[in-house]
Motif scaffolding. Sequence first.
Motif, PDB file in Angstrom:
ATOM      1  N   ILE A 289       0.853  -1.182   0.000  1.00  0.00           N
ATOM      2  CA  ILE A 289       0.000   0.000   0.000  1.00  0.00           C
ATOM      3  C   ILE A 289       0.889   1.232   0.000  1.00  0.00           C
ATOM      4  O   ILE A 289       1.708   1.406   0.904  1.00  0.00           O
ATOM      5  N   ARG A 290       0.743   2.064  -1.000  1.00  0.00           N
ATOM      6  CA  ARG A 290       1.463   3.337  -1.047  1.00  0.00           C
ATOM      7  C   ARG A 290       0.578   4.371  -0.372  1.00  0.00           C
ATOM      8  O   ARG A 290      -0.438   4.790  -0.922  1.00  0.00           O
ATOM      9  N   ALA A 291       0.961   4.742   0.848  1.00  0.00           N
ATOM     10  CA  ALA A 291       0.124   5.595   1.685  1.00  0.00           C
ATOM     11  C   ALA A 291       0.862   6.878   2.047  1.00  0.00           C
ATOM     12  O   ALA A 291       1.927   6.823   2.658  1.00  0.00           O
ATOM     13  N   GLY A 292       0.291   7.995   1.667  1.00  0.00           N
ATOM     14  CA  GLY A 292       0.865   9.275   2.071  1.00  0.00           C
ATOM     15  C   GLY A 292       0.730   9.492   3.562  1.00  0.00           C
ATOM     16  O   GLY A 292       1.562  10.144   4.181  1.00  0.00           O
ATOM     17  N   HIS A 293      -0.316   8.935   4.149  1.00  0.00           N
ATOM     18  CA  HIS A 293      -0.535   9.079   5.590  1.00  0.00           C
ATOM     19  C   HIS A 293      -0.210   7.762   6.288  1.00  0.00           C
ATOM     20  O   HIS A 293       0.909   7.307   6.242  1.00  0.00           O
ATOM     21  N   ASP A 294      -1.193   7.114   6.897  1.00  0.00           N
ATOM     22  CA  ASP A 294      -0.846   5.930   7.689  1.00  0.00           C
ATOM     23  C   ASP A 294      -1.214   4.598   7.055  1.00  0.00           C
ATOM     24  O   ASP A 294      -0.681   3.570   7.440  1.00  0.00           O
ATOM     25  N   GLY A 295      -2.155   4.546   6.128  1.00  0.00           N
ATOM     26  CA  GLY A 295      -2.485   3.300   5.441  1.00  0.00           C
ATOM     27  C   GLY A 295      -3.371   2.340   6.202  1.00  0.00           C
ATOM     28  O   GLY A 295      -3.740   1.289   5.678  1.00  0.00           O
ATOM     29  N   THR A 296      -3.743   2.673   7.435  1.00  0.00           N
ATOM     30  CA  THR A 296      -4.487   1.703   8.240  1.00  0.00           C
ATOM     31  C   THR A 296      -5.906   1.472   7.727  1.00  0.00           C
ATOM     32  O   THR A 296      -6.411   0.355   7.807  1.00  0.00           O
TER      33      THR A 296
ATOM     34  N   LEU B 108      -7.166  -2.236   6.652  1.00  0.00           N
ATOM     35  CA  LEU B 108      -8.344  -2.837   7.280  1.00  0.00           C
ATOM     36  C   LEU B 108      -9.370  -3.253   6.232  1.00  0.00           C
ATOM     37  O   LEU B 108      -9.926  -4.354   6.298  1.00  0.00           O
ATOM     38  N   ALA B 109      -9.627  -2.384   5.258  1.00  0.00           N
ATOM     39  CA  ALA B 109     -10.601  -2.708   4.210  1.00  0.00           C
ATOM     40  C   ALA B 109     -10.156  -3.931   3.413  1.00  0.00           C
ATOM     41  O   ALA B 109     -10.960  -4.822   3.131  1.00  0.00           O
ATOM     42  N   ILE B 110      -8.885  -3.986   3.055  1.00  0.00           N
ATOM     43  CA  ILE B 110      -8.378  -5.124   2.287  1.00  0.00           C
ATOM     44  C   ILE B 110      -8.410  -6.393   3.132  1.00  0.00           C
ATOM     45  O   ILE B 110      -8.789  -7.457   2.640  1.00  0.00           O
ATOM     46  N   LYS B 111      -8.049  -6.288   4.410  1.00  0.00           N
ATOM     47  CA  LYS B 111      -8.111  -7.467   5.283  1.00  0.00           C
ATOM     48  C   LYS B 111      -9.526  -8.026   5.355  1.00  0.00           C
ATOM     49  O   LYS B 111      -9.721  -9.240   5.354  1.00  0.00           O
ATOM     50  N   THR B 112     -10.504  -7.151   5.414  1.00  0.00           N
ATOM     51  CA  THR B 112     -11.900  -7.595   5.469  1.00  0.00           C
ATOM     52  C   THR B 112     -12.272  -8.366   4.209  1.00  0.00           C
ATOM     53  O   THR B 112     -12.876  -9.440   4.275  1.00  0.00           O
ATOM     54  N   ILE B 113     -11.897  -7.843   3.058  1.00  0.00           N
ATOM     55  CA  ILE B 113     -12.207  -8.502   1.784  1.00  0.00           C
ATOM     56  C   ILE B 113     -11.473  -9.838   1.672  1.00  0.00           C
ATOM     57  O   ILE B 113     -12.059 -10.852   1.298  1.00  0.00           O
ATOM     58  N   ILE B 114     -10.193  -9.847   2.016  1.00  0.00           N
ATOM     59  CA  ILE B 114      -9.387 -11.070   1.896  1.00  0.00           C
ATOM     60  C   ILE B 114      -9.881 -12.138   2.874  1.00  0.00           C
ATOM     61  O   ILE B 114      -9.875 -13.329   2.558  1.00  0.00           O
ATOM     62  N   THR B 115     -10.326 -11.724   4.037  1.00  0.00           N
ATOM     63  CA  THR B 115     -10.911 -12.673   4.988  1.00  0.00           C
ATOM     64  C   THR B 115     -12.154 -13.313   4.381  1.00  0.00           C
ATOM     65  O   THR B 115     -12.343 -14.533   4.463  1.00  0.00           O
ATOM     66  N   GLY B 116     -12.989 -12.515   3.738  1.00  0.00           N
ATOM     67  CA  GLY B 116     -14.184 -13.045   3.087  1.00  0.00           C
ATOM     68  C   GLY B 116     -13.855 -13.996   1.955  1.00  0.00           C
ATOM     69  O   GLY B 116     -14.532 -15.008   1.763  1.00  0.00           O
ATOM     70  N   LEU B 117     -12.815 -13.685   1.195  1.00  0.00           N
ATOM     71  CA  LEU B 117     -12.383 -14.556   0.097  1.00  0.00           C
ATOM     72  C   LEU B 117     -11.698 -15.827   0.601  1.00  0.00           C
ATOM     73  O   LEU B 117     -11.534 -16.790  -0.133  1.00  0.00           O
ATOM     74  N   ARG B 118     -11.245 -15.771   1.858  1.00  0.00           N
ATOM     75  CA  ARG B 118     -10.497 -16.867   2.479  1.00  0.00           C
ATOM     76  C   ARG B 118      -9.165 -17.134   1.783  1.00  0.00           C
ATOM     77  O   ARG B 118      -8.754 -18.279   1.618  1.00  0.00           O
ATOM     78  N   TRP B 119      -8.516 -16.046   1.372  1.00  0.00           N
ATOM     79  CA  TRP B 119      -7.174 -16.151   0.815  1.00  0.00           C
ATOM     80  C   TRP B 119      -6.174 -16.166   1.967  1.00  0.00           C
ATOM     81  O   TRP B 119      -6.487 -15.757   3.081  1.00  0.00           O
ATOM     82  N   SER B 120      -4.976 -16.635   1.712  1.00  0.00           N
ATOM     83  CA  SER B 120      -3.957 -16.802   2.755  1.00  0.00           C
ATOM     84  C   SER B 120      -2.893 -15.713   2.659  1.00  0.00           C
ATOM     85  O   SER B 120      -2.140 -15.653   1.686  1.00  0.00           O
ATOM     86  N   TRP B 121      -2.837 -14.881   3.676  1.00  0.00           N
ATOM     87  CA  TRP B 121      -1.800 -13.850   3.743  1.00  0.00           C
ATOM     88  C   TRP B 121      -0.438 -14.519   3.910  1.00  0.00           C
ATOM     89  O   TRP B 121      -0.288 -15.382   4.779  1.00  0.00           O
ATOM     90  N   ILE B 122       0.549 -14.109   3.128  1.00  0.00           N
ATOM     91  CA  ILE B 122       1.892 -14.650   3.331  1.00  0.00           C
ATOM     92  C   ILE B 122       2.683 -13.806   4.318  1.00  0.00           C
ATOM     93  O   ILE B 122       3.656 -14.266   4.885  1.00  0.00           O
ATOM     94  N   GLN B 123       2.275 -12.559   4.506  1.00  0.00           N
ATOM     95  CA  GLN B 123       2.873 -11.680   5.503  1.00  0.00           C
ATOM     96  C   GLN B 123       1.946 -10.497   5.711  1.00  0.00           C
ATOM     97  O   GLN B 123       1.014 -10.291   4.943  1.00  0.00           O
ATOM     98  N   GLU B 124       2.216  -9.742   6.743  1.00  0.00           N
ATOM     99  CA  GLU B 124       1.442  -8.535   7.032  1.00  0.00           C
ATOM    100  C   GLU B 124       1.536  -7.570   5.852  1.00  0.00           C
ATOM    101  O   GLU B 124       2.524  -7.570   5.118  1.00  0.00           O
ATOM    102  N   ALA B 125       0.529  -6.734   5.674  1.00  0.00           N
ATOM    103  CA  ALA B 125       0.519  -5.742   4.598  1.00  0.00           C
ATOM    104  C   ALA B 125       1.763  -4.858   4.669  1.00  0.00           C
ATOM    105  O   ALA B 125       2.158  -4.410   5.751  1.00  0.00           O
ATOM    106  N   LEU B 126       2.391  -4.637   3.529  1.00  0.00           N
ATOM    107  CA  LEU B 126       3.541  -3.740   3.424  1.00  0.00           C
ATOM    108  C   LEU B 126       2.993  -2.340   3.164  1.00  0.00           C
ATOM    109  O   LEU B 126       2.430  -2.082   2.094  1.00  0.00           O
ATOM    110  N   ILE B 127       3.140  -1.456   4.146  1.00  0.00           N
ATOM    111  CA  ILE B 127       2.656  -0.089   3.997  1.00  0.00           C
ATOM    112  C   ILE B 127       3.853   0.821   3.765  1.00  0.00           C
ATOM    113  O   ILE B 127       4.746   0.923   4.606  1.00  0.00           O
ATOM    114  N   LEU B 128       3.875   1.450   2.609  1.00  0.00           N
ATOM    115  CA  LEU B 128       4.931   2.367   2.203  1.00  0.00           C
ATOM    116  C   LEU B 128       4.427   3.768   2.529  1.00  0.00           C
ATOM    117  O   LEU B 128       3.743   4.397   1.743  1.00  0.00           O
ATOM    118  N   GLN B 129       4.806   4.230   3.714  1.00  0.00           N
ATOM    119  CA  GLN B 129       4.149   5.364   4.350  1.00  0.00           C
ATOM    120  C   GLN B 129       4.968   6.643   4.232  1.00  0.00           C
ATOM    121  O   GLN B 129       6.192   6.613   4.296  1.00  0.00           O
TER     122      GLN B 129
END
Length: 154
Positions: free
Chosen positions: A95-102, A106-127
């Motif tokens: 996530i390329r975030a000018g501010h904090d990216g949270t 959170l929105a992407i985590k909600t969608i990915i949880t619904g899809l039941r995809w497997s995170w390989i690592q925590e979101a990379l936030i380029l802040q």
Amino acid sequence: MNTKTLLIVAHAPSSNTKKLAEAAYNGANHTDINVNVVLKSPQDTQPEDVLAADALLLGTTENLAYMAGLTKDFFDRCYYPVLEEKQGMPFAVYIRAGHDGTGTKLAIKTIITGLRWSWIQEALILQGEWQDSFIEQVEELAMTLAAGVEAGIY
């Protein structure tokens, strides 16, 4: 053995975010890794592209404390057509975030949880302000995902 496919869906509206998409593509295409890498924009990605992939790397900007509209459109169009078939698919996001990216995270985590995809690592936030180190971080993330998919770890 069939070559695995890594789909990179990258929203790249600026020259810097284009550098990040290229870094993802280059990292996944490392000479020591044998995966088929497909790079697409969110608006050009169809459910068939996701269904053909063995893993997905998402790149998005943060817009108004949320994912880019085109990234949301990608999920809106692809969610139900891939829901049952792609459960457990390895997934990572930057996530390329000018501010904090949270909010975006959170929105992407909600969608990915619904899809039941497997995170390989925590979101990379380029802040914050642009840093050239963002390029290396995205390249490393893509390389990690591609190598893990090739090796059957993910």
